[in-house]
Design a protein around this motif. Structure first.
Motif, PDB file in Angstrom:
ATOM      1  N   LYS A 182       0.817   4.001  -3.127  1.00 27.10           N
ATOM      2  CA  LYS A 182       0.433   5.397  -2.938  1.00 27.10           C
ATOM      3  C   LYS A 182       1.611   6.343  -3.159  1.00 27.10           C
ATOM      4  O   LYS A 182       1.440   7.456  -3.671  1.00 27.10           O
ATOM      5  CB  LYS A 182      -0.170   5.590  -1.549  1.00 27.10           C
ATOM      6  CG  LYS A 182      -1.573   5.009  -1.402  1.00 27.10           C
ATOM      7  CD  LYS A 182      -2.181   5.383  -0.076  1.00 27.10           C
ATOM      8  CE  LYS A 182      -3.656   4.987  -0.018  1.00 27.10           C
ATOM      9  NZ  LYS A 182      -4.468   5.794  -0.970  1.00 27.10           N
ATOM     10  N   GLU A 203      -3.254   5.219   5.077  1.00 25.62           N
ATOM     11  CA  GLU A 203      -4.028   6.352   4.584  1.00 25.62           C
ATOM     12  C   GLU A 203      -3.731   7.631   5.336  1.00 25.62           C
ATOM     13  O   GLU A 203      -3.828   8.733   4.773  1.00 25.62           O
ATOM     14  CB  GLU A 203      -5.531   6.034   4.666  1.00 25.62           C
ATOM     15  CG  GLU A 203      -6.019   4.996   3.675  1.00 25.62           C
ATOM     16  CD  GLU A 203      -5.692   3.584   4.116  1.00 25.62           C
ATOM     17  OE1 GLU A 203      -5.183   3.428   5.244  1.00 25.62           O
ATOM     18  OE2 GLU A 203      -5.926   2.639   3.340  1.00 25.62           O
ATOM     19  N   ASN A 212      -5.667  10.823   3.638  1.00 25.17           N
ATOM     20  CA  ASN A 212      -6.939  10.132   3.408  1.00 25.17           C
ATOM     21  C   ASN A 212      -7.225   9.229   4.596  1.00 25.17           C
ATOM     22  O   ASN A 212      -6.408   8.400   4.975  1.00 25.17           O
ATOM     23  CB  ASN A 212      -6.866   9.286   2.130  1.00 25.17           C
ATOM     24  CG  ASN A 212      -6.594  10.133   0.913  1.00 25.17           C
ATOM     25  OD1 ASN A 212      -7.102  11.242   0.800  1.00 25.17           O
ATOM     26  ND2 ASN A 212      -5.790   9.620  -0.005  1.00 25.17           N
ATOM     27  N   LYS A 225       0.824  -1.205   0.000  1.00 26.83           N
ATOM     28  CA  LYS A 225       0.000   0.000   0.000  1.00 26.83           C
ATOM     29  C   LYS A 225       0.863   1.261   0.000  1.00 26.83           C
ATOM     30  O   LYS A 225       0.557   2.230  -0.712  1.00 26.83           O
ATOM     31  CB  LYS A 225      -0.926  -0.004   1.219  1.00 26.83           C
ATOM     32  CG  LYS A 225      -1.943  -1.128   1.224  1.00 26.83           C
ATOM     33  CD  LYS A 225      -2.769  -1.111   2.498  1.00 26.83           C
ATOM     34  CE  LYS A 225      -3.740  -2.276   2.549  1.00 26.83           C
ATOM     35  NZ  LYS A 225      -4.531  -2.279   3.811  1.00 26.83           N
TER      36      LYS A 225
END
Length: 715
Positions: free
Chosen positions: A522, A709, A714, A518
């Protein structure tokens, strides 16, 4: 007939008026001529006697106890059918047993003895087949209520056996596990033997100090019972044990000494009841002695853990790759199933590597592989050009994705040579530090990024700067001296936790690997967006392009370091003495990462001293000692709380300082991507639906959920 009646005419007539006259007794000459010859009489008697004997033998040998056969379907003789009692015994083949030469060699001209024929007819399962009862089991099961056996989660571990030979192998391991006092150790006997339980303990040297709870699960009339009844008895006994004990793991002997009805019934009942069944191979008492030091929670995850091996072979490393694969084939994998192996190959493959891979077998031919499944995956790169940092990182990380939370990946460099015992330490440390009760209660498992098999000799940030392992704390040194008694440990013979990850021989947690995916996804998406902007100075690009890891290490390790700094993760490194029993790093064939080889002139002194790297690293020869002897605490793994902590730069630190450093790095990361500081009261909602207001709890909640996140604004 006329000659018989010549003396009397009237006898030849039929006249009812005349009185019958008795035949005179003296008719010797005439009657002798009418008699049957004696020779024919003897012949007929012999024939009758022969027929009578044949009928008797036929009736006597008719089988009367065979089951009624259904002629609508064919009947096949089962493979497990026994031979008659008078047939010679056929030894069971054991591939793990070493071959021994005969003591008296046969003469060269001596004819071999003919092999006696074995009657293929199965022996009927005769004997007592009445109702199943356990005269002595209820008393012992009802007496263990203090162990919380009715709860699905407890500290009960069960050893089970039906053969006395298997019991002799299991009882020493059960005794060793009982003396550790980490679990309630039970032993249950499901044998047809009528040996007394106290006599069984005395023969195997078991006393009160072993801390074993014994259970007698033998049937009534066990010595007379059929195998069908004994098999059903094993299933019913495990059912009662599961009801009253709920063992976290059941250990049985799978070396070939068990009764033929025991293991199939145990496997079927384990699948039905849902308890973990650990089948111990031949030599488990010697090779798997470390498992007696695990607690019940770790043993419960014995069959759940799945490890995959990944090797990244860049161009020019064929010799190192072949050496690594040979050491991997010689490793001992009796602790579990053979892991799946993935080899990442470059575009250019030399002839020696191609020929070696064609003959390379995985799993090894000596390993137990009844299904003959090939656990090997070869991935060949198509582009001929050298990979960039981004392409190399993406290609490597995409090679593995965990199937579940118990799936992990072992990353190996071609420069590594493995010890035959490396996998024992790997599983021992993984079960202890990720699944044990202390690790989960103190949440150390959530901070463990990986387990390294190699003790680094240089700093990841500066490959030319020597690294010295930290000294043990006073508490750990005192505990080590107490456990080893006669042995005097050195201060630096201790494992330690370091925020800097490794790439030579490291097992990465599957959950942390998904977080790494992840983060890289990102990060690359954000970088591509920033590169499209026509800005001369971009703080975001400067933050992500600034390297903290030396170019002597692969590019994906930079992302792993960012994840460790943002989440407070650690990598476990072994002590120097333990590292000698695991791996050795060869530097004579060292080749740097492919993504940095084309930048010889632009990388400065870091790439210019590439040859100097191999000279400064000292190779560690593999030690022939046992695994438990190399561990610093007498075979017991050092708790996390007793290990030295190092920050990512290699400085001694504390857990509180690490948490403060995590907060500062997260703020720096968020500012680089355009987010504000992580504010209190605007955090992610906890699992219970209530907002976390404390910043430390915010970070802990994010770590628990495994997301990134918060780093990219986010939620």
């Amino acid at each position: 007939m006329a000659n018989l009646f010549m003396t009397n005419e009237e006898l030849g007539k039929k006249d009812d008026d005349h009185k019958r006259t008795k035949i005179p007794p003296v008719r010797s000459s005439q009657w002798n001529a009418a008699r049957i010859p004696p020779r024919k009489t003897l012949k007929r008697l012999a024939i009758a006697l022969t027929v009578a004997i044949f009928v008797y033998l036929f009736i006597h040998n008719i089988p009367t106890d065979n089951p009624i056969r259904d002629h609508r379907h064919p009947v096949y003789r089962p493979a497990s059918a026994q031979h008659p009692s008078n047939a010679p015994s056929i030894p069971k083949l054991n591939p793990n047993r070493p071959w021994k030469p005969p003591t008296k060699p046969e003469a060269a001209k001596q004819k071999p003895k003919p092999i006696p024929e074995v009657d293929p007819k199965p022996v009927p399962d005769v004997g007592y087949n009445g109702p199943i009862t356990f005269p002595n089991l209820a008393v012992s099961l009802q007496a263990i209520y203090e162990t919380q056996g009715t709860s699905p989660t407890n500290k009960n571990i069960l050893f089970a056996a039906s053969s006395l030979k298997s019991a002799a192998k299991l009882l020493p391991m059960a005794c060793q596990m009982g003396t550790e006092l980490r679990s309630y150790v039970h032993f249950v006997l499901m044998s047809r033997s009528d040996i007394d339980m106290e006599q069984l303990q005395a023969i195997n040297g078991i006393d009160q100090s072993c801390q074993i709870i014994f259970h007698d699960a033998r049937l009534d009339k066990s010595t007379e019972s059929t195998k069908t009844r004994l098999s059903k008895g094993v299933s019913r006994a495990f059912h009662h044990v599961q009801t009253y004990m709920h063992p976290q793991a059941v250990l049985v002997d799978a070396s070939g000494e068990e009764e033929e009805y025991f293991l199939p019934a145990a496997r079927a009942q384990a699948s039905e009841e849902g308890f973990p069944l650990i089948e111990l191979p031949e030599g488990a008492q010697k090779h798997l002695a470390w498992m007696t030091k695990l607690d019940s929670a770790s043993l419960a995850a014995w069959n759940k853990v799945n490890v995959e091996i990944m090797v990244y072979a860049s161009t020019g490393t064929s010799g190192s790759l072949m050496r690594l694969l040979k050491s991997l084939s010689a490793a001992d994998f009796t602790a579990c199933a053979i892991p799946h192996l993935t080899i990442e190959l470059s575009h250019d493959i030399d002839a020696a590597t191609t020929q070696f891979l064609q003959k390379f077998q995985w799993p090894p031919s000596r390993a137990y592989n009844p299904t003959h499944v090939r656990q090997l995956t070869l991935r060949h790169r198509i582009p001929r050009k050298s990979l960039t940092e981004e392409e190399s990182s993406v290609r490597f990380l995409e090679s593995f994705w965990p199937a579940n939370q118990h799936s992990h990946v072992l990353v190996l460099s071609p420069n590594i040579e493995l010890s035959p015992r490396f996998y024992h330490y790997l599983k021992y440390a993984l079960l202890e530090y990720s699944y044990s009760v202390p690790a989960t209660m103190q949440q150390w498992d959530s901070r463990l990024l990986g387990i390294s098999l190699e003790l680094p000799s240089t700093h990841p940030g500066d490959a030319l700067k020597p690294f010295s392992p930290p000294s043990a704390s006073k508490k750990a040194t005192a505990a080590q001296q107490q456990s080893q008694q006669k042995k005097t440990p050195t201060d630096n013979n201790t494992p330690f936790l370091w925020q800097a990850p490794g790439s030579n021989a490291v097992l990465y947690s599957g959950q942390k690997w998904t977080e790494l995916h992840k983060l890289v996804s990102k990060s690359l998406e954000f970088l591509h967006q920033q590169q499209q902007r026509a800005s001369t100075t971009n703080p975001a690009l400067d933050f992500f392009t600034q390297k903290q890891i030396s170019k002597h290490y692969p590019s994906w390790l930079e992302h792993a370091l960012r994840l460790a700094r943002a989440r407070g993760y650690f990598t476990l490194y072994p002590s120097p003495q333990t590292a000698r029993n695991l791996v050795t790093v060869h530097n004579e064939l060292y080749r740097g990462p492919e993504e940095y080889r084309s930048s010889e002139t632009g990388s400065g002194s870091d790439s210019g001293n590439r040859n100097e790297l191999g000279k400064q690293k000292d190779e560690i020869s593999l030690s022939p000692g046992s695994l438990l002897d190399s561990l610093p605490a007498g075979g017991n793994l050092v708790p996390f709380s007793d290990m030295p902590l190092l920050d990512w730069e290699g400085r001694a630190t504390s857990l509180a300082e690490v948490d403060r450093g995590v907060g500062e790095y997260v703020d720096e990361f968020r500012r680089a991507v355009g987010c504000g500081k992580l504010e209190k009261g605007k955090s992610q909602m906890g699992e219970d639906g209530e907002g976390e207001e404390d910043e430390k709890n915010i970070l802990a909640n994010v770590v628990r959920k495994g997301g990134v996140e918060d780093l990219f604004c986010n939620w």
